[in-house]
Design a protein around this motif. Structure first.
Motif, PDB file in Angstrom:
ATOM      1  N   LEU A 351       0.641  -1.496   0.199  1.00 11.51           N
ATOM      2  CA  LEU A 351       0.302   0.054  -0.112  1.00 11.51           C
ATOM      3  C   LEU A 351       0.676   1.183  -0.015  1.00 11.51           C
ATOM      4  O   LEU A 351       0.861   2.694  -0.974  1.00 11.51           O
ATOM      5  CB  LEU A 351      -0.792  -0.176   1.083  1.00 11.51           C
ATOM      6  N   GLU A 352       1.605   1.289   0.911  1.00 10.13           N
ATOM      7  CA  GLU A 352       2.818   2.642   0.875  1.00 10.13           C
ATOM      8  C   GLU A 352       3.028   2.723  -0.573  1.00 10.13           C
ATOM      9  O   GLU A 352       3.653   3.753  -0.985  1.00 10.13           O
ATOM     10  CB  GLU A 352       3.959   2.272   2.054  1.00 10.13           C
ATOM     11  N   GLU A 359       0.463   9.259  -6.028  1.00  4.82           N
ATOM     12  CA  GLU A 359       1.100  10.774  -5.438  1.00  4.82           C
ATOM     13  C   GLU A 359       1.733  11.166  -6.257  1.00  4.82           C
ATOM     14  O   GLU A 359       1.676  12.562  -7.403  1.00  4.82           O
ATOM     15  CB  GLU A 359       2.147  10.673  -4.303  1.00  4.82           C
ATOM     16  N   LEU A 360       2.588  10.731  -7.115  1.00  8.39           N
ATOM     17  CA  LEU A 360       3.484  10.712  -8.160  1.00  8.39           C
ATOM     18  C   LEU A 360       3.162  11.103  -9.325  1.00  8.39           C
ATOM     19  O   LEU A 360       2.671  12.262 -10.598  1.00  8.39           O
ATOM     20  CB  LEU A 360       4.710  10.405  -8.710  1.00  8.39           C
ATOM     21  N   GLU A 368      -3.921  16.680  -6.732  1.00  7.58           N
ATOM     22  CA  GLU A 368      -3.463  16.532  -4.792  1.00  7.58           C
ATOM     23  C   GLU A 368      -4.399  14.915  -4.702  1.00  7.58           C
ATOM     24  O   GLU A 368      -5.862  14.741  -4.951  1.00  7.58           O
ATOM     25  CB  GLU A 368      -4.027  17.401  -4.059  1.00  7.58           C
ATOM     26  N   LEU A 369      -3.410  14.377  -4.051  1.00  4.02           N
ATOM     27  CA  LEU A 369      -4.266  12.734  -3.220  1.00  4.02           C
ATOM     28  C   LEU A 369      -4.404  13.620  -1.679  1.00  4.02           C
ATOM     29  O   LEU A 369      -3.670  13.246  -1.312  1.00  4.02           O
ATOM     30  CB  LEU A 369      -3.012  11.355  -3.068  1.00  4.02           C
ATOM     31  N   THR A 370      -5.494  13.152  -1.669  1.00  6.12           N
ATOM     32  CA  THR A 370      -6.242  13.280  -0.088  1.00  6.12           C
ATOM     33  C   THR A 370      -5.882  12.847   1.116  1.00  6.12           C
ATOM     34  O   THR A 370      -6.224  11.590   0.422  1.00  6.12           O
ATOM     35  CB  THR A 370      -7.197  14.221  -0.574  1.00  6.12           C
ATOM     36  N   SER A 371      -5.710  13.603   1.963  1.00 10.57           N
ATOM     37  CA  SER A 371      -6.397  12.507   3.097  1.00 10.57           C
ATOM     38  C   SER A 371      -7.526  11.279   2.470  1.00 10.57           C
ATOM     39  O   SER A 371      -7.535  10.272   3.207  1.00 10.57           O
ATOM     40  CB  SER A 371      -6.326  13.191   4.498  1.00 10.57           C
ATOM     41  N   HIS A 372      -8.496  12.025   2.137  1.00  8.97           N
ATOM     42  CA  HIS A 372     -10.098  11.021   2.128  1.00  8.97           C
ATOM     43  C   HIS A 372      -9.838   9.815   1.043  1.00  8.97           C
ATOM     44  O   HIS A 372     -10.119   9.271   1.577  1.00  8.97           O
ATOM     45  CB  HIS A 372     -10.711  11.986   1.200  1.00  8.97           C
ATOM     46  N   ASP A 373      -8.677  10.507  -0.473  1.00  6.79           N
ATOM     47  CA  ASP A 373      -8.272   9.605  -1.046  1.00  6.79           C
ATOM     48  C   ASP A 373      -7.310   8.616  -0.560  1.00  6.79           C
ATOM     49  O   ASP A 373      -7.857   7.170  -0.360  1.00  6.79           O
ATOM     50  CB  ASP A 373      -7.967  10.345  -2.072  1.00  6.79           C
ATOM     51  N   ARG A 374      -7.110   8.546   0.507  1.00 11.24           N
ATOM     52  CA  ARG A 374      -6.296   7.705   1.423  1.00 11.24           C
ATOM     53  C   ARG A 374      -7.024   7.238   2.417  1.00 11.24           C
ATOM     54  O   ARG A 374      -6.924   5.540   1.578  1.00 11.24           O
ATOM     55  CB  ARG A 374      -4.793   8.212   2.745  1.00 11.24           C
ATOM     56  N   ASP A 375      -7.646   7.181   2.522  1.00  5.81           N
ATOM     57  CA  ASP A 375      -8.471   6.425   3.511  1.00  5.81           C
ATOM     58  C   ASP A 375      -9.371   5.732   2.572  1.00  5.81           C
ATOM     59  O   ASP A 375      -9.684   3.938   2.657  1.00  5.81           O
ATOM     60  CB  ASP A 375      -9.865   7.497   3.751  1.00  5.81           C
ATOM     61  N   ILE A 376      -9.773   5.976   0.842  1.00 10.36           N
ATOM     62  CA  ILE A 376     -10.419   4.712   0.362  1.00 10.36           C
ATOM     63  C   ILE A 376      -9.846   3.717  -0.516  1.00 10.36           C
ATOM     64  O   ILE A 376     -10.255   3.008  -0.082  1.00 10.36           O
ATOM     65  CB  ILE A 376     -10.780   6.128  -1.177  1.00 10.36           C
ATOM     66  N   ALA A 380     -10.381   0.128   0.058  1.00  7.94           N
ATOM     67  CA  ALA A 380     -10.104  -1.014  -1.462  1.00  7.94           C
ATOM     68  C   ALA A 380      -9.043  -2.118  -0.575  1.00  7.94           C
ATOM     69  O   ALA A 380      -9.041  -3.383  -1.672  1.00  7.94           O
ATOM     70  CB  ALA A 380      -9.546   0.074  -2.156  1.00  7.94           C
ATOM     71  N   PHE A 381      -7.718  -1.653  -0.307  1.00  7.30           N
ATOM     72  CA  PHE A 381      -6.748  -2.357  -0.397  1.00  7.30           C
ATOM     73  C   PHE A 381      -6.934  -3.176   0.444  1.00  7.30           C
ATOM     74  O   PHE A 381      -6.855  -4.652   0.811  1.00  7.30           O
ATOM     75  CB  PHE A 381      -5.540  -2.223   0.680  1.00  7.30           C
ATOM     76  N   ASP A 382      -7.864  -3.366   1.651  1.00 12.33           N
ATOM     77  CA  ASP A 382      -7.776  -4.201   2.876  1.00 12.33           C
ATOM     78  C   ASP A 382      -9.222  -5.284   2.404  1.00 12.33           C
ATOM     79  O   ASP A 382      -9.313  -6.489   2.406  1.00 12.33           O
ATOM     80  CB  ASP A 382      -8.507  -3.327   4.454  1.00 12.33           C
ATOM     81  N   TYR A 383      -9.923  -4.788   1.613  1.00  9.26           N
ATOM     82  CA  TYR A 383     -10.722  -5.317   1.253  1.00  9.26           C
ATOM     83  C   TYR A 383     -10.672  -6.534   0.221  1.00  9.26           C
ATOM     84  O   TYR A 383     -10.998  -7.592  -0.166  1.00  9.26           O
ATOM     85  CB  TYR A 383     -12.385  -4.694   0.342  1.00  9.26           C
ATOM     86  N   SER A 384      -9.848  -6.523  -0.388  1.00  8.10           N
ATOM     87  CA  SER A 384      -8.983  -7.154  -1.810  1.00  8.10           C
ATOM     88  C   SER A 384      -7.786  -7.914  -0.931  1.00  8.10           C
ATOM     89  O   SER A 384      -8.033  -8.909  -1.875  1.00  8.10           O
ATOM     90  CB  SER A 384      -8.780  -6.281  -3.225  1.00  8.10           C
ATOM     91  N   ALA A 385      -8.196  -7.702  -0.204  1.00  7.18           N
ATOM     92  CA  ALA A 385      -6.761  -8.946   0.811  1.00  7.18           C
ATOM     93  C   ALA A 385      -6.898 -10.396   0.501  1.00  7.18           C
ATOM     94  O   ALA A 385      -6.389 -11.633   0.460  1.00  7.18           O
ATOM     95  CB  ALA A 385      -6.489  -8.591   2.026  1.00  7.18           C
TER      96      ALA A 385
END
Length: 390
Positions: A351-352, A359-360, A368-376, A380-385
């Motif tokens: 994820l990191e 971001e790049l 901008e990749l916002t904090s809301h985007d990061r949470d979303i 998605a990362f956790d759901y797909s695990a």
């Protein structure tokens, strides 16, 4: 009146796109579903959606609210019925709830409301494949709404044009030495869009604001190129949401790409099985392959996913959010989000590292990749695990 677009039960059938947006913000035709409703209602809307999306799309509630199923594509007659709803009424089409009246913040028992049946046919987006398979009808509706009472910018004389009355060019668009054939459906060219020389365009077709068609592209409708996308090569009946690229040769057909996707040079997808059988697509809701009823069905790719050069996708492939696909051979026809690899196998795209790349990529376009985007994206990362390999 306050208008709220709500995610109905079909939102889970619209994954992976609804991992990162409400149903209302899916693009089909020229506009997103939300933009269509706001245009016809002449009002701003808010959204009733999943908790992980609510930070970016907050719900606004007032004393008088009409809630509308955002999988429904609006028409003028449908909007007229909705705005006339009384406090004890709901609008339905058969067993489909279209809209209902709600006073204040307290949720109501919708089943107790008086049903008003909408007599006309409605266009809905219930599955991922509806986005491309119903795109032609959606382009027609949007074209009529957007261009009514307006005049197109002049079409440059260097172009070959057929059915000029079905072509509309917005201010600032550049289209020179191209073929524009609108005899089978309208062609809409958005503000500051560019269609480079030698391109062959057959409607129905829409290119939105700031998007670019590369030199010598061959585009068959119904196709939509969303805002700030770059598209080249051969494309048939596909939808690009926004800020996604397929900048080089290669074929994309009967497909949908979310935002911030990138298709490598000379990559291709199959849209027809060798035995001509019905295509089945991975469904996140049932965790199985769903019948589409379609003979032609290509690639469904979630936001931020990418593939390297010469990638080959099988008929009916679903790629989740932020997958990175590369290598020879055909990858699986379901690639979970945040996967890294190809036909030889995949590992987890950390994820990191994925967020660093996002971001790049977004910064290049001053987004901008916002904090809301990061949470979303973490959701998605956790759901797909459960579908990923370690």
């Amino acid at each position: 009146m306050n208008y709220i677009l709500f995610d109905g039960p079909q939102r889970n059938d619209l994954l992976p796109f609804t991992f990162t947006r409400p149903v209302a913000d899916i693009r089909i035709g020229v506009l997103t579903i939300r933009e269509k409703w706001e245009n016809l209602l002449e009002e701003r809307t808010s959204t009733k959606t999943e908790d992980h999306l609510a930070g970016k799309w907050p719900l606004k509630v007032s004393e008088k609210n009409i809630l509308i199923d955002s999988s429904v594509i609006p028409t003028k007659s449908l909007v007229e019925k909705i705005v006339s709803l009384n406090s004890n009424e709901k609008l339905i089409k058969g067993d489909k709830l279209i809209a209902y009246f709600q006073s204040g913040e307290k949720n109501i028992d919708v089943s107790s409301l008086e049903p008003i049946n909408f007599e006309e046919e409605i266009l809905t987006v219930d599955n991922t494949w509806d986005i491309f398979s119903k795109n032609g009808e959606a382009i027609e509706l949007d074209f009529e709404m957007i261009t009514k009472g307006r005049s197109s910018a002049k079409i440059d004389d260097s172009n070959f044009v057929k059915a000029v009355e079905n072509i509309f060019i917005e201010e600032g668009a550049v289209v020179e030495n191209c073929s524009l054939n609108a005899s089978s459906g309208p062609i809409y060219i958005g503000k500051n869009a560019t269609i480079m020389e030698g391109s062959l365009i057959r409607g129905p077709f829409a290119i939105c604001q700031g998007a670019i068609i590369k030199m010598g592209a061959k585009i068959y409708g119904p196709t939509t190129v969303g805002p700030y996308c770059k598209v080249g090569g051969e494309v048939n009946n596909s939808v690009f949401f926004q800020n996604s690229n397929k900048g080089h040769d290669g074929f994309l057909g009967n497909s949908v790409l979310g935002e911030w996707c990138n298709i490598g040079a000379d990559s291709n997808n199959s849209n027809l099985k060798n035995n001509y059988a019905e295509v089945r697509l991975w469904n996140y809701n049932t965790e199985n392959f769903a019948r589409t009823g379609l003979q032609f069905c290509g690639l469904i790719m979630g936001d931020h996913s990418k593939c390297g050069i010469n990638t080959m996708f099988n008929t009916g492939t679903v790629v989740g959010v932020s997958a990175n696909i590369f290598g020879s051979g055909f990858p699986r026809n379901f690639i979970p989000g945040f996967s890294w690899g190809g036909s030889a196998g995949t590992t987890t795209y950390k994820l990191e590292k994925a967020l660093e790349t996002m971001e790049l990529v977004m910064k290049r376009r001053d987004v901008e990749l916002t904090s809301h985007d990061r949470d979303i994206l973490k959701h998605a990362f956790d759901y797909s695990a459960k579908w990923r390999k370690a």
